[in-house]
Design a protein around this motif. Structure first.
Motif, PDB file in Angstrom:
ATOM      1  N   THR A 320      72.077 -15.143 -38.143  1.00  0.00           N
ATOM      2  CA  THR A 320      72.916 -13.783 -38.319  1.00  0.00           C
ATOM      3  C   THR A 320      71.939 -12.851 -38.787  1.00  0.00           C
ATOM      4  O   THR A 320      70.958 -13.169 -38.977  1.00  0.00           O
ATOM      5  CB  THR A 320      74.180 -14.187 -39.481  1.00  0.00           C
ATOM      6  OG1 THR A 320      75.158 -12.984 -39.261  1.00  0.00           O
ATOM      7  CG2 THR A 320      73.809 -14.281 -40.824  1.00  0.00           C
ATOM      8  N   GLY A 321      72.691 -11.654 -38.732  1.00  0.00           N
ATOM      9  CA  GLY A 321      71.799 -10.487 -39.278  1.00  0.00           C
ATOM     10  C   GLY A 321      72.704  -9.557 -40.297  1.00  0.00           C
ATOM     11  O   GLY A 321      73.993  -9.575 -40.093  1.00  0.00           O
ATOM     12  N   PHE A 322      72.411  -8.863 -41.074  1.00  0.00           N
ATOM     13  CA  PHE A 322      72.974  -8.168 -42.038  1.00  0.00           C
ATOM     14  C   PHE A 322      72.201  -6.745 -42.636  1.00  0.00           C
ATOM     15  O   PHE A 322      70.966  -6.998 -42.457  1.00  0.00           O
ATOM     16  CB  PHE A 322      73.506  -8.772 -43.300  1.00  0.00           C
ATOM     17  CG  PHE A 322      72.651  -9.396 -44.044  1.00  0.00           C
ATOM     18  CD1 PHE A 322      72.091  -8.749 -45.205  1.00  0.00           C
ATOM     19  CD2 PHE A 322      72.016 -10.679 -43.835  1.00  0.00           C
ATOM     20  CE1 PHE A 322      71.232  -9.249 -46.135  1.00  0.00           C
ATOM     21  CE2 PHE A 322      71.038 -11.202 -44.697  1.00  0.00           C
ATOM     22  CZ  PHE A 322      70.705 -10.582 -45.856  1.00  0.00           C
ATOM     23  N   ARG A 323      72.967  -5.797 -42.772  1.00  0.00           N
ATOM     24  CA  ARG A 323      72.223  -4.919 -43.539  1.00  0.00           C
ATOM     25  C   ARG A 323      72.793  -4.638 -44.941  1.00  0.00           C
ATOM     26  O   ARG A 323      73.927  -5.234 -45.165  1.00  0.00           O
ATOM     27  CB  ARG A 323      72.798  -3.322 -42.882  1.00  0.00           C
ATOM     28  CG  ARG A 323      72.388  -3.120 -41.473  1.00  0.00           C
ATOM     29  CD  ARG A 323      72.723  -1.695 -41.011  1.00  0.00           C
ATOM     30  NE  ARG A 323      72.386  -0.444 -41.461  1.00  0.00           N
ATOM     31  CZ  ARG A 323      72.907   0.604 -41.178  1.00  0.00           C
ATOM     32  NH1 ARG A 323      73.760   0.760 -40.186  1.00  0.00           N
ATOM     33  NH2 ARG A 323      72.369   1.627 -41.757  1.00  0.00           N
ATOM     34  N   VAL A 324      72.037  -4.269 -45.719  1.00  0.00           N
ATOM     35  CA  VAL A 324      72.414  -4.338 -47.246  1.00  0.00           C
ATOM     36  C   VAL A 324      73.211  -2.899 -47.707  1.00  0.00           C
ATOM     37  O   VAL A 324      73.026  -1.871 -47.231  1.00  0.00           O
ATOM     38  CB  VAL A 324      71.170  -4.195 -48.042  1.00  0.00           C
ATOM     39  CG1 VAL A 324      71.494  -4.083 -49.603  1.00  0.00           C
ATOM     40  CG2 VAL A 324      70.453  -5.725 -47.940  1.00  0.00           C
ATOM     41  N   ASN A 325      74.327  -3.330 -48.195  1.00  0.00           N
ATOM     42  CA  ASN A 325      75.113  -2.265 -48.767  1.00  0.00           C
ATOM     43  C   ASN A 325      74.881  -2.415 -50.083  1.00  0.00           C
ATOM     44  O   ASN A 325      74.857  -3.317 -50.904  1.00  0.00           O
ATOM     45  CB  ASN A 325      76.458  -2.524 -48.439  1.00  0.00           C
ATOM     46  CG  ASN A 325      77.007  -2.156 -47.248  1.00  0.00           C
ATOM     47  OD1 ASN A 325      77.227  -0.890 -46.938  1.00  0.00           O
ATOM     48  ND2 ASN A 325      77.037  -3.016 -46.212  1.00  0.00           N
TER      49      ASN A 325
END
Ligand SMILES: Cc1cc2nc3c(=O)[nH]c(=O)nc-3n(C[C@H](O)[C@H](O)[C@H](O)COP(=O)(O)OP(=O)(O)OC[C@H]3O[C@@H](n4cnc5c(N)ncnc54)[C@H](O)[C@@H]3O)c2cc1C
Length: 657
Positions: A320-325
């Motif tokens: 998976t991939g994510f951007r940090v909030n």
């Protein structure tokens, strides 16, 4: 769409305090499950709904911090975690694929029983909590999704309630296809127009919103979620790989000209790899990028980072991939009836493994306040707002994870060689580094709540040091039980009668009153007076305030709110006159137990001198933070403690349930 009948607030079927659900918990992630378990153990009826049909198979969090283990212990649920998890005690550092150094993860051993991070996938953590809850007769209502919620105000706190609309898909489930495969992006899920649902209106006295980073509750109540979404993206893979990189702890691969890569051990021979993957391109949709990312591409990226070491993927369970909030809800308390907890209240980078841990502590902080309110033991308008003391804790978690993330993302020879220097020196000069060491921050052992209605400074003439102020996490240390048979046995920390102070704090709905008697018990007169105060106040408090629910925490009186423990400073039976102590022990005042603070370190941790003076009294709140502290252990000090309880406690006897 089918709608089940429900009464309107103004109809003759309007809810009354007696026919209303005490607490609705929304979200069956680790935080919602823990909140449900704590409230159930505190004797409060709850309903917990979860839009999915089971515990999520995707384990975002993979570790439990020392403080979470401590609160699991206080809550009586620690054993399965220790059985299933693996303690991780070191960080391995690689310069590209070349092993460079290992550094122990240091806690302060005397201060916690858990000087390590416990690796256990979030799925397993949630399953343990769900199963414990089921053993107490509470089943998660799977498949139910919150649609809307509001607080229906009617003048007074007691007649105000929460009205929530929930629904369940009559076929399929509530989730849009692929929605759960990409994590970490804040947006609302899309309505599925072609589905049939049954709906229900639930009325509850309180609601705890544990519905994750995309929280519908937060959106519906228009609670702002300010912060930032970082431009960088991260790819994450779980599975089985052949590699010659060490994965017996957290492994950091640093490159001078590429962002960091991390490897973590998971259970059953699987590992997690996290790759910082640079910044988002203009117009890039991360969900799309992740969908198109192949396992071969991920493997190639990982090989590039670890070269000349090897990395061959054998099996994949999640990519998976994510951007940090980095965001925190503007307020966690809504009209004193709805409370945000966990990711619904705060989100940030996984660096440092703070997210789930912070959420578990939210749950622990809130549960006893709701329970005491429903028991009629506290004024809700004054005590429930103190849940806001968690807001600065969330800010702190964001800061800690952001600092670690920044270090991981920094590219350049300067930063790379700084890391090499740190890792090569740290194992040898750890004591010097201890002061600058972030591990107690990551382990969440330095938590301190602000002064508020329940954290009150005593009338001390001298300002206690930061570490001893009210609001601080109750610290730990080694003590030993004394009784008439062991009174003359020489004191030693290795003595089989020695144990940790935190064992005295086990429980959920009790105030623990720690009497640091220092040298007071050396004198028979003072010992006699102390025994008299103890008996007097214990019986007075028990007479005034009792818990009408069952406190299911293993103590003999399940309705007793006060547990008093007396700690004397160190003494030597050969050189000390122990007449006072003998008299005190024989009198068996209060709970009849006296403990020796063998090296006076526990006194010192709470800001008292264990070798001279008359010590002090500390009130530890039911969630193991210091609520009140006063110098001295004789008449005036007891009067002050009495004033503290009189200020924060009222009636009792289950009045609001
Ligand atoms: C890659 C990664 C690694 C991480 N590693 C760590 C770590 O090592 N340590 C750590 O402490 N944290 C870590 N975290 C953070 C951690 O995963 C979260 O903080 C944690 O999941 C929060 O738990 P929660 O119960 O608040 O929310 P969630 O786990 O998101 O659970 C919320 C639940 O609410 C349900 N829900 C949502 N909307 C509704 C609705 N309308 N009605 C009913 N139910 C609803 C969802 O289906 C879900 O089950 C990591 C996160 C990521 C992304």
């Amino acid at each position: 769409m089918t709608a089940a009948a429900s009464s309107s607030p103004s109809s003759p079927n309007s809810p009354t305090p007696t026919n209303m659900l005490p607490v609705l918990i929304v979200g069956g992630g680790p935080v919602g499950l823990f909140e449900a378990l704590l409230l159930t153990k505190l004797g409060i009826p709850v309903r917990i709904i979860e839009r999915e049909y089971s515990v999520s198979p995707y384990s975002k969090a993979l570790g439990l911090a020392a403080r979470s283990l401590e609160i699991f212990r206080f809550a009586g649920v620690i054993d399965p975690f220790l059985e299933k998890g693996s303690p991780i005690t070191n960080i391995n550092f690689y310069s590209a694929g070349n092993y460079f150094a290992s550094m122990p993860i240091v806690g302060t051993p005397e201060d916690t029983e858990y000087c390590y991070g416990l690796f256990l996938e979030q799925k397993a953590t949630s399953e343990i909590l769900r199963d414990d809850l089921a053993k107490l007769g509470v089943k998660v209502d799977y498949g139910w999704e919150l649609l809307d919620t509001k607080v229906v105000e009617s003048g007074s706190h007691d007649s105000t309630y929460v009205e929530t609309t929930i629904r369940r898909a009559l076929s399929g489930d509530n989730t849009a296809p692929g929605e759960n495969l990409v994590i970490g992006i804040v947006d609302q899920h899309t309505e599925q127009k072609d589905k049939e649902y049954e709906t229900e209106v639930v009325r509850s006295k309180y609601m705890v919103a544990c519905d994750g980073g995309r929280s519908t509750v937060r959106h519906k109540l228009n609670i702002k979620f300010p912060g930032r979404t970082l431009l960088s993206k991260t790819f994450m893979w779980d599975g089985i790989a052949e590699t010659d990189i060490l994965i017996d702890g957290v492994t950091v691969i640093s490159n001078p000209n590429k962002p960091a890569m991390h490897l973590f051990p998971l259970s059953h021979g699987t590992i997690r790899v996290q790759l910082e993957a640079g910044v988002m391109e203009d117009g890039e949709d991360l969900a799309e990028t992740t969908k198109n990312l192949t396992i071969d591409q991920f493997e190639a990226m990982a090989r590039d980072r670890v070269y000349p070491a090897t990395f061959n993927i054998k099996e994949t369970s999640w990519l998976t991939g994510f951007r940090v909030n980095e965001r925190r809800a503007e307020h966690f308390v809504y009209k004193n009836h709805i409370f945000l907890a966990g990711d619904a209240a705060h989100i940030h980078s996984p660096a440092g493994g703070q997210g789930m841990n912070t959420g578990l502590q939210d749950a622990h902080n809130l549960a006893w306040k709701i329970a005491f309110t429903l028991q009629g033991l506290v004024d809700p308008e004054l005590v429930l707002p103190t849940y806001a003391e968690r807001e600065p804790m969330a800010d702190r978690s964001i800061e800690v994870s952001s600092a670690i993330l920044q270090r991981n993302q920094t590219i350049g020879y300067g930063s790379h060689y700084m890391k090499l220097a740190f890792f090569s020196l740290a194992p040898y000069v750890l004591n010097i580094f201890r002061k600058f060491n972030i591990t107690p921050d990551v382990a969440m052992l330095k938590l301190r709540y602000v002064e508020n209605y329940i954290n009150r400074p005593g009338p001390s003439k001298t300002q206690p040091k930061d570490d001893h102020q009210v609001g601080i996490r109750a610290r730990c240390g080694v003590i030993r039980a004394i009784d008439s048979t062991t009174l003359s046995t020489p004191s030693t920390t290795n003595n089989n009668k020695s144990f940790r102070l935190h064992e005295l704090l086990v429980g959920l709905g009790r105030f623990h009153i720690l009497v640091f008697a220092s040298t007071a018990l050396n004198s028979p007169t003072e010992a006699k007076q102390l025994a008299a105060h103890l008996e007097h106040y214990q019986s007075a408090w028990r007479g005034r305030w009792t818990y009408s629910g069952n406190l299911n925490d293993g103590f003999k009186d399940e309705h007793d709110l006060f547990k008093i423990s007396v700690l004397t400073g160190p003494y030597q039976s050969t050189t000390h006159d122990t007449a006072g102590l003998e008299m005190f022990v024989a009198k068996a005042a209060g709970d009849g137990r006296v403990y020796e603070d063998i090296e006076a370190k526990v006194h010192a941790k709470f800001g008292f001198d264990g070798k001279k003076g008359s010590g002090g009294i500390v009130v530890v709140r039911p969630d193991a933070h210091v609520g009140y502290r006063v110098e001295g252990s004789q008449a005036q000090a007891w009067e002050e403690v009495d004033r503290y309880f009189s200020a924060i406690l009222v009636g009792g006897k289950g009045a609001r349930l």
